[in-house]
Design a protein around this motif. Structure first.
Motif, PDB file in Angstrom:
ATOM      1  N   ILE A 170       0.791  -1.221   0.000  1.00  0.00           N
ATOM      2  CA  ILE A 170       0.000   0.000   0.000  1.00  0.00           C
ATOM      3  C   ILE A 170       0.833   1.286   0.000  1.00  0.00           C
ATOM      4  N   GLU A 171       2.158   1.164   0.111  1.00  0.00           N
ATOM      5  CA  GLU A 171       2.947   2.394   0.041  1.00  0.00           C
ATOM      6  C   GLU A 171       2.898   2.922  -1.395  1.00  0.00           C
ATOM      7  N   GLY A 172       2.818   4.224  -1.516  1.00  0.00           N
ATOM      8  CA  GLY A 172       2.785   4.836  -2.841  1.00  0.00           C
ATOM      9  C   GLY A 172       1.419   4.870  -3.486  1.00  0.00           C
ATOM     10  N   LEU A 173       0.387   4.371  -2.781  1.00  0.00           N
ATOM     11  CA  LEU A 173      -0.960   4.437  -3.342  1.00  0.00           C
ATOM     12  C   LEU A 173      -1.466   5.883  -3.335  1.00  0.00           C
ATOM     13  N   THR A 174      -2.437   6.150  -4.181  1.00  0.00           N
ATOM     14  CA  THR A 174      -3.025   7.489  -4.233  1.00  0.00           C
ATOM     15  C   THR A 174      -3.932   7.708  -3.018  1.00  0.00           C
ATOM     16  N   LEU A 175      -4.328   8.956  -2.807  1.00  0.00           N
ATOM     17  CA  LEU A 175      -5.234   9.274  -1.705  1.00  0.00           C
ATOM     18  C   LEU A 175      -6.541   8.497  -1.841  1.00  0.00           C
ATOM     19  N   GLN A 176      -7.099   8.441  -3.052  1.00  0.00           N
ATOM     20  CA  GLN A 176      -8.368   7.734  -3.245  1.00  0.00           C
ATOM     21  C   GLN A 176      -8.218   6.235  -3.007  1.00  0.00           C
ATOM     22  N   ASP A 177      -7.062   5.665  -3.358  1.00  0.00           N
ATOM     23  CA  ASP A 177      -6.792   4.261  -3.035  1.00  0.00           C
ATOM     24  C   ASP A 177      -6.845   4.056  -1.521  1.00  0.00           C
ATOM     25  N   HIS A 178      -6.164   4.947  -0.795  1.00  0.00           N
ATOM     26  CA  HIS A 178      -6.119   4.829   0.663  1.00  0.00           C
ATOM     27  C   HIS A 178      -7.505   4.992   1.279  1.00  0.00           C
ATOM     28  N   LEU A 179      -8.294   5.900   0.738  1.00  0.00           N
ATOM     29  CA  LEU A 179      -9.638   6.129   1.285  1.00  0.00           C
ATOM     30  C   LEU A 179     -10.549   4.924   1.042  1.00  0.00           C
ATOM     31  N   ALA A 180     -10.481   4.361  -0.159  1.00  0.00           N
ATOM     32  CA  ALA A 180     -11.285   3.167  -0.464  1.00  0.00           C
ATOM     33  C   ALA A 180     -10.850   2.000   0.418  1.00  0.00           C
ATOM     34  N   LEU A 181      -9.531   1.863   0.592  1.00  0.00           N
ATOM     35  CA  LEU A 181      -9.013   0.785   1.443  1.00  0.00           C
ATOM     36  C   LEU A 181      -9.441   0.987   2.890  1.00  0.00           C
ATOM     37  N   GLU A 188     -18.270  -6.830   8.956  1.00  0.00           N
ATOM     38  CA  GLU A 188     -19.327  -6.599   7.963  1.00  0.00           C
ATOM     39  C   GLU A 188     -18.861  -6.883   6.535  1.00  0.00           C
ATOM     40  N   THR A 189     -17.871  -7.743   6.392  1.00  0.00           N
ATOM     41  CA  THR A 189     -17.409  -8.144   5.060  1.00  0.00           C
ATOM     42  C   THR A 189     -17.616  -9.644   4.903  1.00  0.00           C
ATOM     43  N   PRO A 190     -17.747 -10.123   3.656  1.00  0.00           N
ATOM     44  CA  PRO A 190     -17.708  -9.403   2.378  1.00  0.00           C
ATOM     45  C   PRO A 190     -18.846  -8.385   2.274  1.00  0.00           C
ATOM     46  N   ALA A 191     -18.517  -7.216   1.762  1.00  0.00           N
ATOM     47  CA  ALA A 191     -19.475  -6.116   1.680  1.00  0.00           C
ATOM     48  C   ALA A 191     -19.713  -5.714   0.236  1.00  0.00           C
ATOM     49  N   ARG A 192     -20.949  -5.416  -0.074  1.00  0.00           N
ATOM     50  CA  ARG A 192     -21.270  -4.943  -1.427  1.00  0.00           C
ATOM     51  C   ARG A 192     -20.607  -3.603  -1.687  1.00  0.00           C
ATOM     52  N   THR A 193     -20.396  -3.296  -2.951  1.00  0.00           N
ATOM     53  CA  THR A 193     -19.740  -2.048  -3.323  1.00  0.00           C
ATOM     54  C   THR A 193     -20.468  -0.844  -2.740  1.00  0.00           C
ATOM     55  N   ARG A 194     -21.793  -0.860  -2.755  1.00  0.00           N
ATOM     56  CA  ARG A 194     -22.540   0.300  -2.268  1.00  0.00           C
ATOM     57  C   ARG A 194     -22.338   0.498  -0.771  1.00  0.00           C
ATOM     58  N   ASN A 195     -22.113  -0.600  -0.019  1.00  0.00           N
ATOM     59  CA  ASN A 195     -21.850  -0.481   1.416  1.00  0.00           C
ATOM     60  C   ASN A 195     -20.448   0.078   1.668  1.00  0.00           C
ATOM     61  N   VAL A 196     -19.491  -0.384   0.858  1.00  0.00           N
ATOM     62  CA  VAL A 196     -18.141   0.173   0.958  1.00  0.00           C
ATOM     63  C   VAL A 196     -18.182   1.662   0.617  1.00  0.00           C
ATOM     64  N   TYR A 197     -18.977   1.990  -0.392  1.00  0.00           N
ATOM     65  CA  TYR A 197     -19.046   3.385  -0.835  1.00  0.00           C
ATOM     66  C   TYR A 197     -19.655   4.280   0.247  1.00  0.00           C
ATOM     67  N   ALA A 198     -20.664   3.792   0.940  1.00  0.00           N
ATOM     68  CA  ALA A 198     -21.278   4.593   2.011  1.00  0.00           C
ATOM     69  C   ALA A 198     -20.254   4.891   3.101  1.00  0.00           C
ATOM     70  N   THR A 199     -19.449   3.889   3.463  1.00  0.00           N
ATOM     71  CA  THR A 199     -18.405   4.100   4.475  1.00  0.00           C
ATOM     72  C   THR A 199     -17.310   5.010   3.935  1.00  0.00           C
ATOM     73  N   TYR A 200     -16.993   4.845   2.659  1.00  0.00           N
ATOM     74  CA  TYR A 200     -16.004   5.712   2.008  1.00  0.00           C
ATOM     75  C   TYR A 200     -16.431   7.184   2.116  1.00  0.00           C
ATOM     76  N   ARG A 201     -17.689   7.469   1.906  1.00  0.00           N
ATOM     77  CA  ARG A 201     -18.169   8.850   1.986  1.00  0.00           C
ATOM     78  C   ARG A 201     -18.086   9.382   3.422  1.00  0.00           C
ATOM     79  N   ASP A 202     -18.302   8.497   4.400  1.00  0.00           N
ATOM     80  CA  ASP A 202     -18.121   8.902   5.804  1.00  0.00           C
ATOM     81  C   ASP A 202     -16.667   9.283   6.059  1.00  0.00           C
ATOM     82  N   VAL A 203     -15.750   8.505   5.487  1.00  0.00           N
ATOM     83  CA  VAL A 203     -14.320   8.786   5.635  1.00  0.00           C
ATOM     84  C   VAL A 203     -13.981  10.136   5.019  1.00  0.00           C
ATOM     85  N   CYS A 204     -14.505  10.386   3.827  1.00  0.00           N
ATOM     86  CA  CYS A 204     -14.244  11.655   3.139  1.00  0.00           C
ATOM     87  C   CYS A 204     -14.776  12.832   3.955  1.00  0.00           C
TER      88      CYS A 204
END
Length: 397
Positions: A289-300, A311-327
């Motif tokens: 994960i070193e050298g990843l972009t900011l968006q890579d790190h946020l998705a991860l 709560e995994t395996p998680a659907r993309t939409r569930n990951v996305y909801a958490t991603y938006r909380d992170v943002c």
């Protein structure tokens, strides 16, 4: 003058036995897979053309070692039978398209790279190389999943003879090796048909198999009697519980030897194995994960949060909801769901995440379900060291 170098002879006999490049002289844990692969290649011993084969399984399951081993035996048998045989191993790692692989193959064989020419011209160069080699050519494409769904190379090679791209007295067969369990399923139907009936699965090793593998390596790599049996069992058990990977188990063992040496200890013990597991896992995650972009790190990070909650395996939409909380927590602009899914797929190629596809209940259609493919504790530790993520890790509580 101080001595800057380390005398390693008290612990190690031959460290090359522990390297990733080492190909063992026997693979008893993979006899079933070796037999299937040998059967698929057998027509090339004089009665026909070796079949195309697809080797599939997670990293560290002996796929490449099995291919090298059986092809070495195949070459010996072909020579005895008077069959003209050439094998070419090619790693597709870092090459994101069929075109890049073709250009690299041509350059390695001729010294000239057709990059810049049309796809048709590049393939013509490759066919010219194969015709010049002559006889039966077995091309091994390791980490072929790097090309993603850009499967033109596999399609072309599987039909090269029918389309008269290669001479009538020349045969070409392909062995594809993939760490991605979904790769074959996502290829175009015309390519899947070529490999569907000859796919060889390499399941994860269990603790007993890994222990046997380590014991054979210890016999040649370490000074006799220096490694405790219990340390071998621990390294095997750690790997079996995580990825079931021989490479991972060997890395634990190698690191344990390094730690014993650095401590001035004359035996490799359980304590060294425990310390080695933590060090290797953290180093592996850091490399991924070193050298990843900011968006890579946020998705991860979003996926890590879901994983920590169970709560995994998680659907993309569930990951996305958490991603938006992170943002929101970081005050960073978010991107679309489709782009986040693309970043998760890129992380999958790096071995950081993994996904499966299945029908999502009453909604129908195939959906992506994501989970972490690295050690959770080590991943959190590495993410915690990234300055731009300061403050957001509170979401893990």
């Amino acid at each position: 003058m101080p001595d800057y170098f380390q005398d390693r002879s008290s612990v190690f006999e031959d460290e090359s036995i522990l390297s990733e490049e080492y190909t063992p002289g026997e693979l008893p844990e993979r006899e079933t897979e070796l037999t299937k692969l040998g059967t698929a290649l057998s027509p090339g011993l004089g009665t026909g053309t070796p079949h195309d084969v697809f080797l599939q399984g997670k990293t560290g399951q002996g796929k490449t070692a099995a291919a090298r081993f059986i092809l070495s035996e195949f070459e010996k048998r072909a020579a005895e039978n008077g069959v003209e045989l050439t094998t070419i191993f090619h790693s597709c790692a870092g090459q994101g398209s069929s075109y890049q692989v073709v250009c690299d193959l041509v350059e390695k064989q001729t010294g000239e790279n057709p990059n810049g020419h049309s796809k048709r011209k590049a393939f013509d160069h490759l066919y010219s190389v194969i015709n010049d080699i002559g006889g039966t050519v077995v091309l091994v494409l390791d980490e072929v999943d790097s090309i993603g769904r850009n499967d033109l190379l596999l399609y072309e090679l599987s039909r090269a003879k029918d389309n008269e791209h290669i001479a009538s007295d020349v045969d070409i067969s392909v062995i594809g090796i993939s760490n991605d369990g979904n790769f074959l399923a996502e290829l175009s139907p015309k390519v899947k048909d070529s490999f569907r009936e000859r796919r060889i699965m390499f399941d994860a090793y269990n603790a007993e198999q890994l222990r046997s593998i380590l014991e054979r390596r210890v016999e040649r790599a370490f000074v006799d009697g220096v490694v405790d049996e219990s340390a071998i069992a621990l390294c095997a058990g750690y790997a079996a519980n995580d990825q079931g990977s021989a490479r991972q188990a060997i890395d634990y063992l190698y690191e344990a030897g390094e730690i014993a040496l650095s401590n001035g200890d004359n035996r490799v013990t359980d304590e060294h194995a425990k310390e080695a597991e933590a060090k290797v896992d953290r180093r592996s995650v850091m490399r991924s994960i070193e050298g990843l972009t900011l968006q890579d790190h946020l998705a991860l990070l979003a996926l890590v949060i879901l994983e920590s909650r169970g709560e995994t395996p998680a659907r993309t939409r569930n990951v996305y909801a958490t991603y938006r909380d992170v943002c929101t927590e970081l005050g960073t602009n978010d991107i679309s769901l489709d782009r986040v899914r693309d970043h998760l797929k890129e992380l999958d190629l790096l071995g950081v995440t993994q996904y499966s596809t299945r029908t999502a209940g009453s909604e129908g259609g195939r959906k992506y379900f994501w989970e972490l493919n690295t050690d959770l504790r080590a991943t959190i530790e590495v993410l915690s060291s990234i300055e731009r993520l300061d403050g957001v890790l509170g979401l893990l509580d």
